[in-house]
Enzyme design. Structure first.
Site, mmCIF file in Angstrom:
data_model
loop_
_atom_site.group_PDB
_atom_site.id
_atom_site.type_symbol
_atom_site.label_atom_id
_atom_site.label_comp_id
_atom_site.label_asym_id
_atom_site.label_seq_id
_atom_site.Cartn_x
_atom_site.Cartn_y
_atom_site.Cartn_z
ATOM 1 N N ASP A 1 0.797 -1.233 0.000
ATOM 2 C CA ASP A 1 0.000 0.000 0.000
ATOM 3 C C ASP A 1 0.826 1.277 0.000
ATOM 4 O O ASP A 1 0.553 2.198 -0.758
ATOM 5 C CB ASP A 1 -0.865 0.043 1.270
ATOM 6 C CG ASP A 1 -2.167 -0.686 1.095
ATOM 7 O OD1 ASP A 1 -2.541 -0.957 -0.043
ATOM 8 O OD2 ASP A 1 -2.803 -0.973 2.122
HETATM 9 O O1 CEZ Z 1 -2.691 -2.475 5.236
HETATM 10 C C1 CEZ Z 1 -2.370 -3.706 4.631
HETATM 11 C C2 CEZ Z 1 -3.402 -3.838 3.556
HETATM 12 O O2 CEZ Z 1 -4.659 -4.034 4.140
HETATM 13 O O3 CEZ Z 1 -1.070 -3.635 4.089
HETATM 14 C C3 CEZ Z 1 -0.703 -4.630 3.141
HETATM 15 C C4 CEZ Z 1 -1.689 -4.668 1.997
HETATM 16 O O4 CEZ Z 1 -1.371 -5.662 1.066
HETATM 17 C C5 CEZ Z 1 -3.070 -4.903 2.549
HETATM 18 O O5 CEZ Z 1 -4.000 -4.909 1.492
HETATM 19 C C6 CEZ Z 1 0.687 -4.316 2.660
HETATM 20 O O6 CEZ Z 1 0.818 -3.015 2.300
HETATM 21 O O7 CEZ Z 1 0.285 2.122 5.113
HETATM 22 C C7 CEZ Z 1 -0.721 1.524 4.905
HETATM 23 O O8 CEZ Z 1 -1.656 2.012 4.285
HETATM 24 C C8 CEZ Z 1 -0.708 0.107 5.417
HETATM 25 O O9 CEZ Z 1 -0.371 -0.670 4.351
HETATM 26 C C9 CEZ Z 1 -1.929 -0.391 6.142
HETATM 27 O O10 CEZ Z 1 -3.064 0.081 5.547
HETATM 28 C C10 CEZ Z 1 -1.983 -1.897 6.308
HETATM 29 C C11 CEZ Z 1 -2.626 -2.113 7.648
HETATM 30 O O11 CEZ Z 1 -1.696 -2.687 8.483
HETATM 31 C C12 CEZ Z 1 -3.891 -2.903 7.614
HETATM 32 O O12 CEZ Z 1 -4.399 -3.229 8.815
#
Ligand code: CEZ
Length: 792
Positions: free
Chosen positions: A478
C-alpha cells in the site's frame, strides 16, 4: 507462563506483567472486541461504518484497526474495583487500573469467551466476556467468592469508562426503570445533508445490570477526583454520589455493597454496548435478563450458547498430530478461527480492499465454501468492462470507497485466479466459471471465466515498453506510493504477480477444457518472466521495481531497502527464477532477511524518506512494511518455497510465525499464540531491542496463506480436478504425522510415515495401494489413508 487447557480449546496466561499487551479477541458480524490481559479494550461495531461505544478520553481520529495499539491509564477498558469495607483495602480486576499484585492470576483466551480467574486477599474472582452471535453488545459475568473463614464486607464497583463521546453533545445518567447507566451523545457532523444519516446512529452507550446497585456514578471526573484512577475519590466514601454527566465525560460506575459468608459466592451480570434509544435498551434488558427459554435458561445463557455454536462453525478442514504439539494446537484450534473471523467480518469494513477481500475469502474457501463462492461473484460484479478491478469491493448498499481505496493500486486483478485456484482445488466447483455476472455500471454481463480472462488481459496490457507492470501509486504494498505516480514507474513484484496469475489462470483454463486460452496465457506468462529476467535480476536477487525516473531499486547498491522479500518469493512462484537463481535468492534471503522471528519484508529498513519509493520509507524502521517481519509477505515466500520443493527452508520459516518457541521468545514477541499478527518488528540488525515485538493486530492475509501452505505444502493434501493429490513435504526430523483431512464430503484419516528403502511416495487407501499418489473417485465416507514417504 502459558498453558493450553481443555484439549487446547483455551490458552491460559498466568501473569499480567510478563506479557503486558497479551490479548485475545471476539467478534460477531456486527462488532469486534479486542481485550488485553489487563482489561484494556478496543471495541467497535458496524452501523454500517465502524463506530465506537467506548471512546478514548480525547478526540479520536477515525482509522482502520491499528497495530501496536498503545494502552494508557485512561484507555477504554472494563474494570472492577473491589474494596474491603473493613480494612479499606482496594484492588482492581482483572489487574488495571490499580495494578496491585494479585495472589493468583489467569487470563484465559477461549474461542467464544475471554475469562479471568484471579485471587486477592482471600477473594476469588471470575470475570467472563462473551458476545451474542448477531448483535453489538458485550455480555459480562462477574463472580466473587469468599475463600476466607470470616465474613467479608465488601463493595464492588464495575467501572466501564465511556470516554469522550462527542464534542457536540455528551451526557450520562442512571436510569432507574432500566437499571442501567445510559450515556448519550450526537456523533459530530457539519454538512446538513448528513443529518438524515446521523439521526439513525446508535449514539447511546449503556451499562445494563441484572442486579439493582447500591449506588452509582456517571461523572468520570467526579469518580476519579483527586485520588486518580489508582485510588478514585468516589470510592473513598461509603457510597458513590449518584452523579450524572452534563456535557462532561461520562463513565459507567456502579456500586454493590455486600456481605459474603465464608465460601459464599455472588454473581452479577452486565451488558455493555451501543443503542439507539431507551426503548432499545429496555428491550435488550428484557431479552437477556427477564425472558427465559422453555428449558428454563435465561436469555443471557441462551445467547451465550448460541454464540458458542456460531463460533464452532468456523472449523477448518485439517486436524493434525505432529511431533510439535504447539504447532498442532495452533493449527487445530486458532488458525481456522482467525480465518473464519476474516470471512465473517471483512475486517470490519464496508469496502474491503479488493486484494484483502479475495485473499480473506481464499481462507473462507476452506471453511465456508458457499461464502467464498459468493465473494468471487460479488467482486467480479464490480469489475470494469476493460477488465480492471476496483481498489475496494463494496459489500454494503451504503458503502463507498474510502481512505486507501481512493489511491490507485494496480495489483487487484492478480488475486482473482491466485485465490480462485485454492477454491477450485478444494471444491472442484468449476461450474462457478460458467456463472453469468454483470460488470460495474453497465448492463453488460459475462461468465466468471470471461471476467477473469479480461482481468488477465488488463494486467498484460498495463505494462511499459520493457514489458513490466505499471505500479501507479501502489501494488500489494500500500504505502509504496511514489514509485510510479507519473505513470512510468513499474513494479517488479507486480510483474511477477502478473506472470504467476497468468500461469495459474492458464492452468485453470486447461482444467476447464479451454486449451487455446490456456496456451495463450502460458505464453504471456513466459513473456513476463523473460522481461523480469532482462530488467530486474541483480546478480543475487531480484530488484523490487523501477521508478518513474528509471532508477532500479531494491538492489545491492542501495544502502537502505537493498533487498525486498516479495520479489524473491514471487520469483519462485512465477517461475522466472531457474534453479540457479532460486538457490541464490534463498541464500540472499537467509543472509539479509531472516531473523529468529521470521523473515523481514525488506532490509535494511529505511531510516529516512526516499522520495522515489514513497511513504513506506517513512514508517518507523522495522515496523509494518518498512522491514518488519510482515507475516503476509512471509507466507508468500513460504508458499513459493513449498511450490518449488524447498521443504526444509519452508518449514523453518513457517514455524517462526507462531509466537512462543520458548519463554524468551514469548516475552520478546509479547503475544499469545492464538492468532498470527500482521507483523513482528523487524530491523533485527538495526534495532535488536525491539525486533520480534508483535503488532497484536489480527487482521492479516497471512492467516489464509498459512493454511494454504499447510494444505498444499507441509501436509501435501491438495485437491485438483482429478482428486486429492498426496505429496507431503515434512521436515526431515519428523518421522510420522497423523492428519484428519475433510475433503469434498469425504473424511480421510491420513497416516504419513517415513520408510527406509523406498524412493517415492506410496499411498494406500483402506489397504489398497494406488498407482499414483492421487485419490480419485472422491466419495462421502471415512477412509484410512496410509502414506509412506522416503527416509532422508
Ligand atoms: O494495510 C495492509 C493492507 O490491508 O497492508 C498490506 C496490503 O497488502 C493490505 O491490502 C501491505 O501493504 O500504510 C498503509 O496504508 C498500510 O499498508 C496499512 O493500511 C496496512 C494495515 O496494516 C492494515 O491493517
Amino acid at each position: 507462563m502459558i498453558q493450553p487447557v481443555e484439549n487446547g480449546a483455551r490458552l491460559e496466561l498466568n501473569s499480567p506483567i510478563k506479557l503486558p499487551n497479551a490479548s485475545a479477541f471476539l467478534w460477531n458480524r456486527k462488532m469486534m472486541v479486542h481485550m488485553n490481559c489487563r482489561g484494556y479494550t478496543v471495541a467497535q461495531f458496524m452501523q454500517p461504518e465502524p463506530s465506537k461505544y467506548a471512546h478514548a478520553p480525547n478526540l479520536e481520529a477515525k482509522t482502520f484497526m491499528q497495530p501496536e495499539q498503545p494502552y494508557y491509564a485512561h484507555h477504554p477498558g472494563r474494570f472492577f474495583y473491589i474494596k474491603d469495607e473493613e480494612s479499606k483495602e482496594l484492588f482492581s480486576a482483572p489487574y488495571a487500573p490499580i495494578k496491585k499484585p494479585l495472589d493468583s492470576y489467569i487470563f484465559s483466551a477461549g474461542k467464544s469467551d475471554i475469562l479471568w480467574k484471579i485471587e486477592h486477599d482471600g477473594l476469588y474472582i471470575e470475570m467472563r466476556l462473551s458476545l451474542p452471535s448477531n448483535e453489538a453488545l458485550e455480555q459480562w459475568s462477574f463472580t466473587i467468592k469468599n475463600n476466607t473463614p470470616i465474613t467479608r464486607k465488601i463493595s464492588i464497583y464495575p467501572y466501564f469508562p465511556v470516554g469522550y463521546m462527542s464534542w457536540m453533545n455528551q451526557s450520562g445518567e442512571y436510569n432507574e426503570n432500566l437499571n442501567a447507566i445510559v450515556c448519550s451523545s450526537i456523533t459530530p457532523y457539519q454538512k446538513y445533508k448528513e443529518y438524515d444519516r446521523i439521526k439513525t446512529l446508535k449514539d447511546k452507550t449503556y451499562l445494563l445490570a441484572d442486579t439493582v446497585p447500591t449506588s452509582w456514578e456517571v461523572n468520570q471526573a467526579a469518580f476519579e477526583g483527586e485520588g486518580g484512577l489508582h485510588n478514585p475519590t468516589g470510592i473513598a466514601g461509603i457510597e458513590l454520589l449518584k452523579g450524572d454527566a452534563r456535557y462532561e465525560t461520562p463513565a459507567c460506575v456502579l456500586q454493590y455493597r455486600l456481605e459474603l459468608e465464608p465460601e459464599q459466592e455472588k454473581t452479577y451480570r452486565f451488558l455493555f454496548g451501543p443503542a439507539k434509544d431507551e426503548t432499545e435498551i429496555a428491550d435488550i434488558g428484557k431479552r437477556y435478563f427477564n425472558d427465559t427459554a422453555e428449558n428454563g435458561a435465561s436469555g443471557f445463557d441462551t445467547v451465550k450458547q448460541e454464540y458458542d455454536n456460531y463460533i464452532s462453525k468456523g472449523k477448518g478442514c485439517l486436524q493434525i498430530k505432529t511431533p510439535d504439539p504447539a504447532l498442532d494446537n495452533f493449527v487445530n484450534h486458532w488458525l481456522p478461527r482467525q480465518i473464519y473471523y476474516h470471512g465473517e467480518t471483512n475486517r470490519l469494513s464496508t469496502d474491503p480492499q479488493t486484494r484483502n477481500y479475495l485473499q480473506d475469502n481464499m481462507g473462507t474457501g476452506y471453511i465456508q465454501k458457499e461464502v467464498a463462492r459468493q465473494a468471487y461473484i460479488t467482486a467480479l460484479s464490480q469489475q470494469e468492462e476493460n477488465g480492471a478491478m476496483p481498489d475496494g469491493i463494496l459489500i454494503h448498499e451504503d458503502a463507498v470507497l474510502k481512505y486507501i481505496n481512493q489511491v490507485p493500486h494496480t495489483d487487484h486483478c492478480v488475486w482473482l485466479p491466485v485465490c480462485l485456484k485454492a477454491y477450485l482445488d478444494e471444491t472442484n466447483d468449476y461450474g462457478l466459471l460458467q456463472e453469468i455476472v454483470p460488470f460495474a455500471n453497465t448492463k453488460k454481463t459475462a461468465t466468471v471465466a470471461e471476467h477473469i480472462s479480461l482481468a488477465m488481459l488488463w494486467l498484460y496490457t498495463t505494462r511499459d515498453e520493457r514489458g513490466l507492470n505499471f505500479i501507479e501509486q501502489g501494488d500489494w504494498c500500500d504505502p509504496m506510493n511514489m514509485v510510479g505516480p507519473k505513470g512510468k514507474g513499474v513494479s517488479g513484484w507486480l510483474s511477477m504477480g502478473t506472470a504467476y496469475a497468468l500461469k495459474t489462470w492458464a492452468g485453470i483454463c486447461r482444467n476447464n477444457n479451454t486449451i487455446a486460452l490456456a496456451e495463450e496465457f502460458s505464453k504471456k506468462a513466459a513473456e513476463l518472466n523473460s522481461a523480469i529476467n532482462t530488467h530486474l535480476w541483480d546478480g543475487n536477487w531480484y530488484a523490487r521495481g523501477i521508478t518513474d525516473d528509471n532508477v532500479v531499486f531494491g538492489v545491492k547498491k542501495d544502502p537502505e531497502g537493498r533487498i525486498f522479500l516479495n520479489t524473491q518469493g514471487w520469483a519462485l512462484l512465477s517461475g522466472c527464477a531457474d534453479e540457479e537463481k532460486s538457490k541464490k535468492i534463498i541464500a540472499a534471503v537467509q543472509n539479509e532477511l531472516e531473523t529468529p522471528y521470521g523473515v523481514e519484508m525488506l532490509a535494511p529498513s529505511f531510516t529516512k524518506m526516499r522520495k522515489d519509493v514513497g511513504r513506506v520509507t517513512q514508517k518507523h524502521p522495522g515496523s509494518a512494511e518498512n522491514g518488519a517481519v510482515y507475516n503476509h509477505a512471509a507466507t508468500f515466500y513460504i508458499f513459493g518455497l513449498y511450490t518449488t520443493g524447498h521443504t526444509e527452508k519452508a518449514y523453518e520459516v513457517l514455524r517462526k510465525m507462531i509466537p512462543g518457541q520458548d519463554e524468551t521468545d514469548l516475552v520478546q514477541r509479547g503475544q499469545l499464540p492464538v492468532f498470527i499478527p500482521n507483523y513482528y518488528r523487524g530491523a533485527y540488525r538495526q534495532f535488536p531491542r525491539t525486533a520480534g515485538r508483535s503488532s497484536q493486530l489480527f487482521n492479516t492475509g497471512a492467516a489464509p496463506w498459512f493454511y494454504r501452505c499447510l494444505i498444499d505444502g507441509l501436509f501435501g493434501l491438495r485437491g485438483d480436478i482429478d482428486g486429492l493429490h498426496i505429496n507431503p513435504q515434512l521436515p526431515k526430523e519428523w518421522d510420522r504425522v497423523e492428519v484428519l483431512r475433510q475433503f469434498r464430503g469425504a473424511t480421510y484419516k491420513v497416516n504419513i510415515q517415513r520408510e527406509a528403502g523406498i524412493s517415492k511416495t506410496i499411498v494406500a487407501v483402506n489397504g489398497q495401494i494406488l498407482e499414483s499418489p492421487v485419490i480419485t473417485n472422491i466419495e462421502k465416507g471415512i477412509f484410512d489413508v496410509d502414506v509412506r514417504i522416503p527416509k532422508v
